[in-house]
Enzyme design. Structure first.
Site, PDB file in Angstrom:
ATOM      1  CB  SER A   1      42.435  45.159  96.208  1.00 12.02           C
ATOM      2  OG  SER A   1      42.326  44.211  95.131  1.00 12.02           O
TER       3      SER A   1
ATOM      4  CE  LYS B   1      38.533  44.382  95.170  1.00 13.60           C
ATOM      5  NZ  LYS B   1      39.708  43.745  94.670  1.00 13.60           N
TER       6      LYS B   1
ATOM      7  CB  SER C   1      40.339  41.920  98.592  1.00 14.90           C
ATOM      8  OG  SER C   1      40.752  43.004  97.746  1.00 14.90           O
TER       9      SER C   1
ATOM     10  CE  LYS D   1      40.248  46.034  99.718  1.00 14.10           C
ATOM     11  NZ  LYS D   1      41.386  44.963  99.783  1.00 14.10           N
TER      12      LYS D   1
END
Length: 470
Positions: free
Chosen positions: A104, A107, A164, A293
């Site tokens: 992720s 992202k 997320s 993140k």
């Protein structure tokens, strides 16, 4: 401080000097015997090509520091990197150029593009997005969107950055790219090239493995999402530098996606500085940390891109392939501590500052022959903690004559200055280039002014020619 100038190429021969002297005398005779016309005057103009000047300077060190190697940290990762945000200077690197599944963390590219579209006015945070069947079918982390649901861009963005959420991520991607996640992925890969990310390839907006994507939406080439730690740090730096308000969302500890939700969306980032008072997370809370993140898939392991700011220095760390959700934060702490314990940022020159020994740059066909110049941006370097920059050199390159031809507005770029900082205890030189801009305007010179200036130049050349003959 010592200034070094390049030698002028070539020497004038005596024959050339004599010819020039004769030409000068002929011109003087013509002035005495005939009427002067403006077009003839304008034909004589000074020329100056692109030039390069060098200067070196030294600063006294306030102390010397021995910086331990990255290997001494004993990091339990597949790869890791640490950079300083304003300079991009790499402070630690372990296998950082290997392309790995980022999960992720990919992202962050979706986050960047969404933020950029808002910044450019292409979309608004309060725009309402209708959820598609593809978005609703996403698996893994999600906020359980249903086809036809309507939510604002901001709410979906928060669900993506904080929780997320894969479904919210795809909904945003499709909104930007006209209903097609595949078209959005093209934007992601194009932006990666623009950023100079050498290994990055995106298969989808979420970072999910292709096998976990809804049927019929997988990429035809079967290429999985990959990104090196180095590329991930480049992406994170663009977020931090280009969108400095990023942390208004990334530091949110939890929020309710819908007012009717029983449980809030909780930030997967346990290291938020604000978590120091949260029982479950306070052991991981890191002072100054406000993003960025997390990521996890079976292929990627546990990953984390973190950023923290202390005493005016912002660091960005990336760890990939750790063994557990706890370990990604434990390893990140080691990396960030290494940076804050051993380095600091020092400014070489401030924005809109004059450069010592380089007050002006020549102007062509101006009311003045020179214009004062200053830097358009500050120049910072990372130094071992407790020391000042030493062995700093700079190279100046003037713009070509076209760029330096009057009229010139204040703020116009008339050249560049490149600073190079060397330090034996750091593996790479730090090189930074900024523009030299006019600090005041210069009007175009009148034909009469330019004519008499050219006459003065000719007599100056004549005098020098005669002097050099003896």
């Amino acid at each position: 401080m010592e200034r070094k100038w390049g030698k002028q190429t070539g020497k004038k021969s005596k024959r050339q000097l004599i010819k020039k002297s004769v030409a000068s005398l002929m011109l003087v005779n013509m002035l005495c015997l005939s009427t002067i016309v403006p077009t003839a005057a304008m034909a004589a103009s000074a020329t100056s090509g692109t030039s390069t000047d060098q200067k070196s300077t030294e600063a006294t060190a306030s102390g010397s520091t021995s910086i331990p190697s990255a290997d001494s940290l004993g990091l339990q990762v597949k790869s890791a990197i640490l950079i300083e945000a304003t300079t991009g200077k790499v402070l630690l690197s372990i296998n950082s150029d290997e392309a790995l599944p980022p999960a992720s963390m990919s992202k962050m590219m979706t986050e960047y593009i969404v933020s950029d579209y808002v910044k450019q006015g292409k979309i608004k945070w309060d725009d309402v997005v209708t959820v598609s069947a593809n978005a609703a079918a996403q698996v893994g982390s999600r906020v359980f969107l249903a086809e036809g649901d309507k939510h604002t861009v901001l709410d979906l963005y928060k669900a993506m950055a904080v929780g997320s959420a894969n479904d919210a991520t795809v909904a945003l991607a499709e909104y930007i790219a006209g209903g097609s996640e595949k078209e959005f992925v093209k934007l992601m890969n194009e932006k990666a090239k623009d950023f100079g990310m050498k290994t990055a390839h995106f298969a989808n907006a979420t970072g999910l493995s292709i096998a976990d994507m809804p049927k019929g939406t997988q990429p035809e080439d079967g290429k999985e999402t990959v990104m090196s730690a180095s590329d991930t740090a480049i992406l994170a730096r663009h977020i931090v530098v280009d969108h400095p308000d990023f942390n208004e969302v990334t530091k949110i500890q939890s929020f309710k996606f819908r007012p009717t939700d029983k449980s809030p969306v909780v930030n997967w980032n346990w290291m938020l500085a604000s978590n120091s008072s949260i029982t479950n997370f306070k052991a991981y809370a890191y002072p100054g940390l406000d993003g960025l993140k997390t990521g996890h898939t079976n292929a990627a392991g546990q990953c984390f891109t973190g950023t923290a700011e202390r005493n005016g220095m912002r660091l960005i760390s990336v760890v990939m392939g750790t063994s557990s959700d706890k370990q990604r934060f434990i390893q990140t702490k080691k990396v960030l501590d290494y940076g804050f314990d051993h380095f600091e940022v020092k400014q070489i020159v401030g924005a809109k500052s004059a450069v010592s020994g380089l007050a002006t740059i020549p102007v062509v066909k101006g009311s003045a022959t020179e214009v004062p110049v200053v830097t358009d941006a500050a120049v910072n370097v990372v130094v071992p903690k407790g020391t000042n920059p030493q062995n700093v050199t700079y190279t100046v390159s003037q713009a070509d004559e076209t760029a330096r031809t009057a009229p010139i507005e204040a703020g116009k770029a008339l050249g560049t200055i490149t600073y190079t900082y060397k330090n034996d205890s750091m593996p790479q030189d730090q090189v930074t280039t900024v523009n030299l801009i006019a600090s005041e305007p210069v009007e175009k010179g009148s034909w009469l002014r330019l004519f008499f200036r050219s006459i003065g130049d000719l007599f100056g050349d004549l005098f020098n020619s005669v002097k050099n003959m003896f």
